[in-house]
Design a protein around this motif. Structure first.
Motif, PDB file in Angstrom:
ATOM      1  N   PRO A 255       5.730 -14.309 -16.495  1.00 48.40           N
ATOM      2  CA  PRO A 255       5.609 -12.967 -17.081  1.00 48.40           C
ATOM      3  C   PRO A 255       5.122 -12.743 -18.290  1.00 48.40           C
ATOM      4  CG  PRO A 255       7.948 -13.475 -16.877  1.00 48.40           C
ATOM      5  CD  PRO A 255       7.011 -14.683 -16.088  1.00 48.40           C
ATOM      6  N   GLY A 256       4.559 -11.602 -18.759  1.00 47.63           N
ATOM      7  CA  GLY A 256       4.181 -11.710 -20.099  1.00 47.63           C
ATOM      8  C   GLY A 256       2.924 -12.255 -20.500  1.00 47.63           C
ATOM      9  N   VAL A 257       2.042 -12.584 -19.552  1.00 53.14           N
ATOM     10  CA  VAL A 257       0.759 -13.422 -19.797  1.00 53.14           C
ATOM     11  C   VAL A 257      -0.346 -12.536 -19.279  1.00 53.14           C
ATOM     12  CG1 VAL A 257      -0.378 -15.341 -19.735  1.00 53.14           C
ATOM     13  CG2 VAL A 257       2.150 -15.498 -19.745  1.00 53.14           C
ATOM     14  N   GLU A 258      -1.307 -12.361 -20.149  1.00 53.25           N
ATOM     15  CA  GLU A 258      -2.528 -11.788 -19.539  1.00 53.25           C
ATOM     16  C   GLU A 258      -3.594 -12.909 -19.534  1.00 53.25           C
ATOM     17  OE1 GLU A 258      -5.777  -8.237 -20.358  1.00 53.25           O
ATOM     18  OE2 GLU A 258      -4.486  -8.860 -21.963  1.00 53.25           O
ATOM     19  N   LEU A 259      -4.146 -13.091 -18.285  1.00 57.94           N
ATOM     20  CA  LEU A 259      -5.424 -14.004 -18.037  1.00 57.94           C
ATOM     21  C   LEU A 259      -6.628 -13.025 -18.166  1.00 57.94           C
ATOM     22  CD1 LEU A 259      -3.784 -15.810 -15.037  1.00 57.94           C
ATOM     23  CD2 LEU A 259      -3.471 -16.437 -17.417  1.00 57.94           C
ATOM     24  N   ARG A 260      -7.367 -13.569 -19.201  1.00 55.88           N
ATOM     25  CA  ARG A 260      -8.654 -12.920 -19.302  1.00 55.88           C
ATOM     26  C   ARG A 260      -9.484 -13.484 -18.251  1.00 55.88           C
ATOM     27  NH1 ARG A 260      -9.448 -10.728 -24.367  1.00 55.88           N
ATOM     28  NH2 ARG A 260      -7.729  -9.354 -24.828  1.00 55.88           N
ATOM     29  N   ASP A 261     -10.625 -12.522 -17.736  1.00 50.49           N
ATOM     30  CA  ASP A 261     -11.716 -12.929 -16.704  1.00 50.49           C
ATOM     31  C   ASP A 261     -11.168 -13.377 -15.521  1.00 50.49           C
ATOM     32  OD1 ASP A 261     -13.616 -11.878 -18.894  1.00 50.49           O
ATOM     33  OD2 ASP A 261     -13.298 -14.013 -20.003  1.00 50.49           O
ATOM     34  N   ALA A 262     -10.040 -12.862 -15.136  1.00 54.97           N
ATOM     35  CA  ALA A 262      -9.450 -13.211 -14.046  1.00 54.97           C
ATOM     36  C   ALA A 262      -9.481 -12.249 -12.922  1.00 54.97           C
ATOM     37  CB  ALA A 262      -7.887 -13.878 -14.150  1.00 54.97           C
ATOM     38  N   ASP A 263      -9.480 -12.822 -11.594  1.00 54.22           N
ATOM     39  CA  ASP A 263      -9.677 -11.551 -10.457  1.00 54.22           C
ATOM     40  C   ASP A 263      -8.096 -11.456  -9.997  1.00 54.22           C
ATOM     41  OD1 ASP A 263      -9.909 -10.141  -8.034  1.00 54.22           O
ATOM     42  OD2 ASP A 263     -11.603 -11.650  -7.138  1.00 54.22           O
ATOM     43  N   PRO A 264      -7.628 -10.252  -9.605  1.00 55.54           N
ATOM     44  CA  PRO A 264      -6.293 -10.060  -9.271  1.00 55.54           C
ATOM     45  C   PRO A 264      -6.228 -10.654  -7.663  1.00 55.54           C
ATOM     46  CG  PRO A 264      -6.967  -7.894 -10.217  1.00 55.54           C
ATOM     47  CD  PRO A 264      -8.023  -9.022 -10.163  1.00 55.54           C
ATOM     48  N   ALA A 265      -7.172 -10.786  -6.996  1.00 55.87           N
ATOM     49  CA  ALA A 265      -7.127 -11.233  -5.837  1.00 55.87           C
ATOM     50  C   ALA A 265      -6.839 -12.722  -5.570  1.00 55.87           C
ATOM     51  CB  ALA A 265      -8.643 -11.086  -4.723  1.00 55.87           C
ATOM     52  N   GLU A 266      -6.939 -13.488  -6.633  1.00 57.20           N
ATOM     53  CA  GLU A 266      -6.514 -14.666  -6.652  1.00 57.20           C
ATOM     54  C   GLU A 266      -5.314 -15.107  -6.844  1.00 57.20           C
ATOM     55  OE1 GLU A 266      -9.394 -17.544  -9.214  1.00 57.20           O
ATOM     56  OE2 GLU A 266     -10.103 -15.690 -10.064  1.00 57.20           O
ATOM     57  N   PHE A 267      -4.380 -14.286  -7.288  1.00 59.17           N
ATOM     58  CA  PHE A 267      -3.094 -14.451  -7.704  1.00 59.17           C
ATOM     59  C   PHE A 267      -2.211 -13.522  -6.712  1.00 59.17           C
ATOM     60  CE2 PHE A 267      -5.610 -15.263 -11.236  1.00 59.17           C
ATOM     61  CZ  PHE A 267      -5.105 -16.381 -11.917  1.00 59.17           C
ATOM     62  N   GLY A 268      -2.433 -12.878  -6.150  1.00 54.62           N
ATOM     63  CA  GLY A 268      -1.384 -12.247  -5.120  1.00 54.62           C
ATOM     64  C   GLY A 268      -1.207 -10.768  -5.416  1.00 54.62           C
ATOM     65  N   ARG A 269      -0.425 -10.209  -4.406  1.00 52.83           N
ATOM     66  CA  ARG A 269       0.220  -8.865  -4.737  1.00 52.83           C
ATOM     67  C   ARG A 269       0.863  -8.418  -5.887  1.00 52.83           C
ATOM     68  NH1 ARG A 269       5.021  -7.109  -0.817  1.00 52.83           N
ATOM     69  NH2 ARG A 269       6.442  -8.840  -1.355  1.00 52.83           N
ATOM     70  N   ASP A 270       1.496  -9.477  -6.562  1.00 49.16           N
ATOM     71  CA  ASP A 270       2.514  -9.187  -7.714  1.00 49.16           C
ATOM     72  C   ASP A 270       1.603  -8.864  -8.995  1.00 49.16           C
ATOM     73  OD1 ASP A 270       5.133  -9.104  -6.884  1.00 49.16           O
ATOM     74  OD2 ASP A 270       4.527 -11.405  -6.182  1.00 49.16           O
ATOM     75  N   TYR A 271       0.093  -9.036  -8.813  1.00 48.85           N
ATOM     76  CA  TYR A 271      -0.768  -8.906 -10.184  1.00 48.85           C
ATOM     77  C   TYR A 271      -1.417  -7.610 -10.344  1.00 48.85           C
ATOM     78  CZ  TYR A 271       0.363 -13.831 -11.437  1.00 48.85           C
ATOM     79  OH  TYR A 271       1.238 -15.030 -11.906  1.00 48.85           O
ATOM     80  N   ARG A 272      -1.504  -7.130 -11.343  1.00 52.23           N
ATOM     81  CA  ARG A 272      -2.420  -5.907 -11.633  1.00 52.23           C
ATOM     82  C   ARG A 272      -3.578  -6.379 -12.507  1.00 52.23           C
ATOM     83  NH1 ARG A 272      -0.922  -3.472 -16.293  1.00 52.23           N
ATOM     84  NH2 ARG A 272       1.125  -4.427 -17.204  1.00 52.23           N
ATOM     85  N   ALA A 273      -4.748  -5.413 -12.311  1.00 53.81           N
ATOM     86  CA  ALA A 273      -5.809  -5.671 -13.360  1.00 53.81           C
ATOM     87  C   ALA A 273      -5.445  -5.083 -14.789  1.00 53.81           C
ATOM     88  CB  ALA A 273      -6.894  -4.979 -12.722  1.00 53.81           C
ATOM     89  N   THR A 274      -6.191  -5.638 -15.686  1.00 48.38           N
ATOM     90  CA  THR A 274      -5.881  -5.082 -16.994  1.00 48.38           C
ATOM     91  C   THR A 274      -7.510  -4.846 -17.393  1.00 48.38           C
ATOM     92  OG1 THR A 274      -5.909  -7.057 -18.038  1.00 48.38           O
ATOM     93  CG2 THR A 274      -3.887  -6.451 -17.550  1.00 48.38           C
ATOM     94  N   ALA A 275      -7.752  -4.363 -18.602  1.00 48.37           N
ATOM     95  CA  ALA A 275      -8.990  -4.253 -19.033  1.00 48.37           C
ATOM     96  C   ALA A 275      -9.760  -5.569 -19.295  1.00 48.37           C
ATOM     97  CB  ALA A 275      -9.139  -3.624 -20.441  1.00 48.37           C
ATOM     98  N   GLY A 276      -9.050  -6.387 -19.542  1.00 50.29           N
ATOM     99  CA  GLY A 276      -9.715  -7.606 -19.468  1.00 50.29           C
ATOM    100  C   GLY A 276      -9.579  -8.744 -18.610  1.00 50.29           C
ATOM    101  N   GLY A 277      -8.683  -8.683 -17.706  1.00 42.99           N
ATOM    102  CA  GLY A 277      -8.324  -9.629 -16.504  1.00 42.99           C
ATOM    103  C   GLY A 277      -7.218  -8.974 -15.688  1.00 42.99           C
TER     104      GLY A 277
END
Length: 297
Positions: free
Chosen positions: A69-91
């Motif tokens: 938790p508490g980490v933003e991954l820049r230039d990442a696709d939510p589909a790569e990480f599963g349903r617990d992830y949400r998109a941000t402005a940068g990743g």
């Protein structure tokens, strides 16, 4: 959870998080590849396959990397990480609130168990008799891993069980005892008494740190899950070397716990695993506490 708690506190550029993900995948692939190849051939391995068949975490789940938790991954696709992830402005980032809400009861149960276990003195006198109790008074055809022979005759195996005080505190080991072996155990562990009985010297309690780590995923970093898997893998090796099975042809020389020398060897290894497990258990407790603080806002 407050807006501040929902805001990622760490931002990782692709140049930072992608090497971490690759390192995790390469580490896990070294464990997965032999298992998957055996599975394709229809072969079974009583030591190396155990963590993939006994535990519910699938190989693909173990391989998927999560930063916690508490980490933003820049230039990442939510589909790569599963349903617990949400998109941000940068990743992408883990939706900590949603992921925690789905696991809140489980997290509390796990944290209580881990803390209770950590607070007890390690008991190192079981000599691995749980594996022997699982074949007590059974024929070769009846034993769980009947593709591999027992080192001793059924009568010698039974005498070994009867000559040693069985004090298994782990319910998920005890439940596999034969019906005739269960009354020989000094304890009667159950799911209801798990928090009261588990202790940090138990091989299976320490192996289960892997289970508690993956049940907390993706709310804990995947590196922690992999560390717990590595410990569990090493523990399983001792577990089966000290068992009544003859696995020497597979490259596992026995720890002869039916002898004084073998019992001493077992206790030394058991103590070493307890020492390795302690910081992992502490890390898992700390992750549970960190989540509780985040939820409290």
């Amino acid at each position: 959870m407050t807006a501040a708690a929902l805001t990622p506190s760490t931002v990782l550029d692709a140049a930072d998080w992608q090497p971490r993900r690759q390192a995790h995948q390469e580490r896990v692939d070294a464990w997965l590849a032999p298992h998957l190849e055996r599975r394709r051939r229809g072969e079974k391995h009583p030591v190396e396959d155990f963590l993939f068949t006994y535990y519910s975490y699938r190989p693909a789940q173990l391989r998927r990397w999560h930063p916690g938790p508490g980490v933003e991954l820049r230039d990442a696709d939510p589909a790569e990480f599963g349903r617990d992830y949400r998109a941000t402005a940068g990743g992408v980032t883990l939706d900590t609130a949603a992921a925690h809400a789905r696991r809140a009861e489980s997290i509390a149960w796990i944290r209580t168990l881990l803390a209770a276990t950590a607070g007890r003195q390690a008991h190192l006198g079981c000599f691995g008799m749980h594996e022997w109790a699982m074949v007590y008074r059974q024929t070769q055809a009846e034993v769980r891993h009947n593709s591999w022979p027992l080192r001793l005759s059924p009568e010698e195996t039974a005498r070994t069980v009867e000559a040693n005080r069985i004090r298994c505190s782990h319910f998920d080991a005890f439940r596999f005892f034969t019906a005739l072996a269960r009354p020989l155990n000094l304890l009667a562990p159950s799911r209801e008494t798990q928090h009261a009985l588990e202790q940090p010297g138990c091989l299976h309690a320490n192996m289960d740190l892997y289970k508690w780590a993956y049940k907390l995923s993706p709310l804990v970093p995947s590196e922690l899950v992999a560390d717990a898997f590595a410990l569990a893998r090493d523990i399983r090796t001792l577990d089966m070397r000290a068992s009544p099975y003859d696995l020497a042809d597979l490259g596992y020389p026995p720890v002869r716990v039916e002898t004084v020398e073998g019992r001493h060897e077992y206790v030394q290894a058991q103590r070493s695993f307890a020492e390795r497990a302690a910081p992992l258990r502490a890390r898992l407790i700390a992750e549970c506490d960190r989540l509780a603080l985040a939820v409290a806002g």
